[in-house]
Design a protein around this motif. Structure first.
Motif, PDB file in Angstrom:
ATOM      1  N   LEU A   1       0.777  -1.260  -0.207  1.00  0.00           N
ATOM      2  CA  LEU A   1       0.116   0.127  -0.140  1.00  0.00           C
ATOM      3  C   LEU A   1       0.696   1.210  -0.056  1.00  0.00           C
ATOM      4  CD1 LEU A   1      -2.615  -0.805   2.566  1.00  0.00           C
ATOM      5  CD2 LEU A   1      -2.898  -0.857  -0.006  1.00  0.00           C
ATOM      6  N   MET A   2       2.086   1.046   0.463  1.00  0.00           N
ATOM      7  CA  MET A   2       3.011   2.350   0.405  1.00  0.00           C
ATOM      8  C   MET A   2       3.862   2.413  -0.795  1.00  0.00           C
ATOM      9  SD  MET A   2       4.124   1.525   4.348  1.00  0.00           S
ATOM     10  CE  MET A   2       3.044   0.649   5.204  1.00  0.00           C
ATOM     11  N   LEU A   3       3.554   1.618  -1.503  1.00  0.00           N
ATOM     12  CA  LEU A   3       4.729   1.706  -3.056  1.00  0.00           C
ATOM     13  C   LEU A   3       4.482   3.144  -3.789  1.00  0.00           C
ATOM     14  CD1 LEU A   3       4.479  -1.870  -4.507  1.00  0.00           C
ATOM     15  CD2 LEU A   3       6.284  -0.843  -3.196  1.00  0.00           C
ATOM     16  N   SER A   4       3.308   3.682  -3.478  1.00  0.00           N
ATOM     17  CA  SER A   4       3.118   4.892  -4.228  1.00  0.00           C
ATOM     18  C   SER A   4       3.439   6.043  -3.376  1.00  0.00           C
ATOM     19  CB  SER A   4       1.729   4.976  -4.821  1.00  0.00           C
ATOM     20  OG  SER A   4       0.850   5.164  -3.807  1.00  0.00           O
ATOM     21  N   VAL A   5       4.027   6.030  -2.315  1.00  0.00           N
ATOM     22  CA  VAL A   5       4.170   7.322  -1.468  1.00  0.00           C
ATOM     23  C   VAL A   5       5.409   7.655  -2.173  1.00  0.00           C
ATOM     24  CG1 VAL A   5       5.001   7.814   0.878  1.00  0.00           C
ATOM     25  CG2 VAL A   5       3.031   6.066   0.485  1.00  0.00           C
ATOM     26  N   PRO A   6       5.486   9.110  -2.257  1.00  0.00           N
ATOM     27  CA  PRO A   6       6.590  10.076  -2.870  1.00  0.00           C
ATOM     28  C   PRO A   6       7.834   9.766  -1.909  1.00  0.00           C
ATOM     29  CG  PRO A   6       4.812  11.276  -2.794  1.00  0.00           C
ATOM     30  CD  PRO A   6       4.158  10.115  -1.990  1.00  0.00           C
TER      31      PRO A   6
END
Length: 106
Positions: free
Chosen positions: A37-42
């Motif tokens: 779920l955190m893969l798209s966090v900048p």
């Protein structure tokens, strides 16, 4: 599922000393830790979250109320953050690094 541990919320008002609210329902009973779920966090926000985790871990380690169990958890969190946060910031798709940072934060 109910949690019976007490947690506090500190409230600071500029003209009065800090006060707090305390109730068992304020303590989480479950943490969903899914690094995918955190893969798209900048990268910048990954770094912010990692440093927040590091500061809380160090704070827990040096606290006057620290004990053997809390020290072991804090040390492991500090080790994970120092080893894996740079990787997670550099390569946001590094699932192992994201997982280690996420678990350090729980």
């Amino acid at each position: 599922m109910l949690c019976y541990k007490w947690k506090r919320i500190w409230i600071t008002i500029s003209t009065s000393p800090p006060t707090f609210i305390m109730h068992p329902a304020l303590f989480p009973c479950l943490a969903v830790v899914d690094a995918e779920l955190m893969l798209s966090v900048p990268p910048l926000f990954t770094a912010f979250q990692g440093f927040d985790t590091l500061f809380h871990s160090v704070e827990g380690f040096i606290a006057a109320s620290a004990n053997l169990a809390s020290d072991m958890n804090a040390r492991e969190a500090i080790r994970n953050i120092t080893e894996y946060l740079p990787r997670a910031v550099k390569d946001g798709s590094d699932l192992e690094a994201r997982t280690r940072v996420a678990f350090a934060n729980t």
